[in-house]
Design a protein around this motif. Structure first.
Motif: not given
Length: 460
Positions: A24-29, A34-35, A53-57, A163-164
């Motif tokens: 999934p990280p490879d599909l994050r645009r 920004e996320t 301070p950490a959120l899911p990406a 993600h795309q």
């Protein structure tokens, strides 16, 4: 909700792994920054816990077989819990007494037992961790007020922007708000009622004024599918319904918790008056008895009417659970005196109040001192108000996180919460601790222990 989630590391468990798919990280645009900002902006006013301070990406992304298994297991176990509760007596007040509950704590029981029975399992959320054998049910939340629907809907919408793959959204999942509306459509069709629903709650229940979006989002989904839908405080109900004559709103969505209203001194009389006028408030209060953890213990013990297939599901997906009543019981191929077993094998068990919420009445043996555990076990057996459940060692999975400046992948052990609305899959909510830790004494809860929320999706 509460679970027992210690840190875990190693290779990805097959239940989480989808061979041949990109990470999934490879599909994050969008960038991590920004996320991060998109999450903060889109979740504002929806009561979603993003403590940082950490959120899911990224969302939790499951193989299709694993995603569907969550709902399949939930359907079977919810059906068994419902049937076990119904077998406890000939009326809902009698069932409350049989489960050790005070009928006075269920003041909105309508007295129409057939209607209560028909809709008691209308909305349910299962809380699970993933063990070596797959999904393990820790508890059910059965009502109209459990967390997850709005949060999952909104988070999923964010992930479809971030993600795309090949110009399209790579992830999908059932939508809890749409599934809930469809459940109300079922009721309207069955009872030949006009499509009009009153969302009953109190703005005082909201943490912040901006959280009114929480209600607006729900109303928007009803209206989009042709319902007349409006929000009402309890004191507004009698006039809003339009008595005498046909009710303007024959159905209601119960979006309040009685303990909160008792604490704030809000009268239930307008709700009672509306019910006497024919107003059907859903889900009915009988649903709360399905969340009683003693019902899980009854199913875990096995009921004489259960089929072999049902017993196999229970054995595989429901951790061993018993009511804290003195006596001998079977555990791991042996017979044991239950109190002595719990004292001797403290690290293997979790003690839970049968009626409780947000982890306040839960002790995890391995995270509890011997002295505290002995006192809690003694109290639980004297009161007979708790259950003991075998501890589940959860497996972990990778999840990309961001603090708005950098991104990284952590191993986390999420609590997964598939939701059902009239039996339909209605999305899956998740809570996790970004540092991979086990929370306060092994518990993960948004309200009590500031876990971070996420949505669970699958590949489109």
């Amino acid at each position: 909700m509460t679970s027992t989630v210690p840190p875990s590391a190693g290779t990805v468990h097959p239940w989480f792994r989808e061979e041949g798919r990109p990470a999934p990280p490879d599909l994050r645009r969008l960038s991590g920054a920004e996320t991060f900002e998109l999450l903060r902006r889109e979740m504002a006013g929806l009561s979603v816990s993003l403590p940082g301070p950490a959120l899911p990406a990224q969302p939790f992304v499951l193989p299709r077989r694993s995603y569907e298994e969550l709902f399949d297991v939930t359907r079977v176990l919810l059906s068994l819990v419902r049937r076990a509760v119904l077998a406890q007596g000939g009326s809902w007040p009698a069932r409350a007494v049989a489960l050790g509950a005070d009928p006075d704590d269920y003041p909105l029981l309508s007295g129409q037992d057939n209607t209560e029975t028909e809709y008691c399992a209308m909305m349910a959320r299962a809380d699970m961790v993933i063990g070596e054998r797959g999904p393990q049910l820790l508890e059910f939340n059965v009502s109209g007020t459990f967390g997850g629907p709005s949060e999952t809907h909104a988070l999923a919408a964010v992930w479809q922007q971030t993600h795309q793959e090949a110009g399209r959204t790579p992830f999908t999942g059932s939508d809890p708000l749409i599934a809930r509306v469809r459940a109300y459509e079922d009721v309207c069709a069955r009872r030949r009622l006009p499509k009009a629903v009153a969302l009953v709650g109190s703005l005082g229940d909201l943490l912040e004024d901006s959280d009114i979006r929480f209600h607006e989002l729900a109303l928007e989904q009803f209206r989009h599918r042709g319902f007349t839908a409006d929000f009402f405080e309890p004191h507004q109900l009698p006039d809003a319904l339009g008595r005498p004559g046909a009710l303007r709103y024959p159905l209601g969505l119960r979006d309040f918790a009685l303990p909160d209203w008792r604490e704030r001194g809000i009268s239930l009389e307008p709700v009672h008056q509306s019910q006497r006028s024919g107003f059907l408030l859903l889900p009915p209060q009988s649903s709360g008895l399905l969340a009683n953890k003693k019902a899980l213990a009854l199913v875990s013990e096995g009921r004489p009417w259960m089929t072999r297939a049902e017993r196999r599901v229970v054995e595989r997906h429901l951790p061993w659970t018993r009511i804290t009543i003195p006596g001998r019981t079977g555990w791991r191929e042996g017979e044991h005196e239950l109190p002595a077993l719990l004292l001797r094998e403290r690290e293997r068990f979790v003690l839970k109040r049968a009626i409780g919420q947000t982890g306040r009445e839960v002790l995890v043996g391995r995270h509890t001192s011997e002295q505290t555990w002995e006192a809690a076990v003694s109290s639980a057996f004297q009161a007979g108000d708790s259950v003991v459940q075998e501890y589940v060692e959860p497996v972990s999975c990778p999840l990309e996180l961001t603090d708005g400046k950098k991104t990284w992948t952590a191993q986390v052990s999420p609590v997964l919460s598939p939701m059902l609305f009239n039996g339909r899959a209605g999305g899956c909510w998740a809570r996790f601790l970004p540092d991979g830790g086990s929370g306060a004494e092994g518990r993960v809860s948004v309200g009590e222990y500031h876990a971070t929320e996420n949505a669970v999706l699958t590949w489109a």
